[in-house]
Design an enzyme around this catalytic site. Structure first.
Site: not given
Length: 460
Positions: A9, A102, A169, A227, A362, A376, A385
């Protein structure tokens, strides 16, 4: 016999044209390297090393402290990368898997089959191969008349006859560990790339008449090495096909699998219906009999049974059984909706807890609110807030009724069974069983409209 693993890697991934290390680019929610590590775990290696180099610290951060890493300061080829593991592995008895970081599509079962074949055939080296329709760019597997592996020839070193070979390969191998590190000492850079090819180890083994084998993958897709961005997209498509197929086999209905994005970490119970253009990401869990409609996006959230999400966004939240959301709602992180809560169109909920059977149908914003059961919330209601520096909580008791277009200025509390009149601005707490009216008295001026410019009686 002990198993070891080396994950390569260290590469720059120049063709990705990215500031991110190649192996950290994601496929279905996990980096390519994480996919490879997950597959390698099927071999239960006693020691596992990841060879890192380019932007090593970023890669190391993904690996965590539990996995060993070695640094390849200069990228001088795959053979040179494996040499970096010599201090940790040289001289140990056992088999060593070498695999590129990869190759996100390789399956753990395929690696296990490769190892079993290697041991059964008593090979010193076994190459994982695949048949490619277009082998350009891959190293070719060269066999003799008896079908034995003779050599691996890289694309740039292959002659015309060798370039016609379809068996390629994959870049994944199992080696006898001790012999691998002995052979690495004999590698040279006498090739078109001027690098230490790991594939030259095969020629070294053949020259000393040691047994080299090849195990052919049944599914060429598993061999895909990424790649560039084109290959990354190709890997994504293949991985999505796998993931979606498995969910369908598990009893999930995907109306249009090709238009449904589900990351590998997502869990979905049987009898869930997923419509087209849905995105499910992260640690999302969806309970049985739920329905997710067209265009919904759900991230890191837990949905109970019988939940319906219509064209909405849900992030980092928990929805209990029977909750309905949408269309066009946004449930933001740290929200909890108890049983049978209804969140309707153009409602936003953030960091709030809504009790069972509460409804906000809504055009509403509920932020930092603790809301009881069977409340409700009228259309257009807002919890205020935030004062520009701090956020404050709104508390609404069970069975309260919040009239349409109420503005609740936090910190404020509305008690159980209390009611706020439509259009009210509530800046003080409302006791239980009370009615709060916080709006200006209406004034009517009869006939006054005739004096205004818009009135039809006025000259134009």
């Amino acid at each position: 016999m002990k198993n070891y693993a080396i994950i390569l890697a260290a590469g720059k991934g120049t063709r990705m044209n990215s500031g991110l290390p190649k192996v950290l680019h994601k496929v279905s929610g996990l980096s390519m390297l994480e996919h490879v590590l997950k597959s390698v775990s099927a071999l239960a290696p006693q020691k596992q090393l990841t060879v890192i180099g380019h932007q090593a610290e970023q890669v190391r951060a993904v690996l965590g402290d539990q996995l060993l890493t070695v640094v390849q300061e200069e990228q001088l080829g795959t053979g040179h990368a494996v040499m970096m593991a010599e201090e940790e592995l040289s001289g140990l008895e056992g088999q060593t898997l070498v695999i590129a970081g990869d190759t996100p599509l390789i399956r753990g079962e395929s690696l296990k089959a490769l190892l079993d074949y290697h041991i059964r055939e008593k090979n010193v080296a076994t190459i994982l191969t695949a048949n490619a329709k277009d082998p350009f760019g891959y190293g070719r597997i060269i066999r003799n008349a008896a079908g034995e592996v003779v050599n691996i020839v890289e694309q740039k070193d292959a002659n015309e006859a060798e370039q016609e070979v379809k068996e390629i390969n994959t870049g994944t191998y199992i080696f006898d560990n001790k012999r691998l590190f002995e052979a690495l000492k004999h590698l040279t850079t006498d090739n078109a790339q001027g690098e230490y090819y790991l594939t030259d180890v095969i020629s070294i083994f053949k020259a000393s008449q040691e047994k080299v084998g090849a195990y052919l993958l049944k599914d060429f897709d598993e061999s895909l090495g990424v790649n560039d961005r084109l290959a990354l997209a190709q890997a994504e498509v293949i991985m999505q096909e796998r993931i979606n197929k498995q969910h369908m086999l598990n009893g999930v209905t995907l109306q249009n699998p090709a238009a449904t994005y589900i990351e590998s970490s997502v869990e979905i119970a049987p009898d869930v219906l997923i419509e087209a253009n849905v995105t499910l990401k992260g640690q999302t869990r969806i309970g049985s009999r739920s329905v997710i409609t067209n265009g919904s996006y759900i991230l890191d959230s837990r949905l109970g049974e019988g939940v319906v999400v219509s064209q909405s966004v849900i992030e980092g939240s928990v929805l209990a059984d029977g909750v309905t959301v949408g269309p066009y709602a946004h449930i933001r992180p740290d929200s909890q909706l108890d049983e049978c809560v209804h969140i309707g169109n153009f409602v936003e909920v953030k960091g709030s807890h809504l009790g069972a059977n509460t409804k906000a149908g809504h055009l509403t914003y509920l932020g930092n609110a603790e809301i009881g059961s069977e409340v409700n919330i009228g259309a257009g209601s807002i919890t205020v807030n935030y004062d520009g520096q701090r956020k404050y909580q709104t508390v609404i008791g069970d069975h309260a009724f919040i009239g349409s277009h109420s503005t609740l200025i936090a910190p404020v509390e509305v008690g159980e069974n209390a009611l706020t009149a439509a259009g009210s601005t509530i800046a003080q707490s409302v006791p239980a069983d009370s009615v709060a009216i916080g709006r200006s008295r209406q004034v009517v001026k009869e006939g006054y409209a005739k004096r205004l410019p818009h009135h039809p009686d006025q000259p134009q």
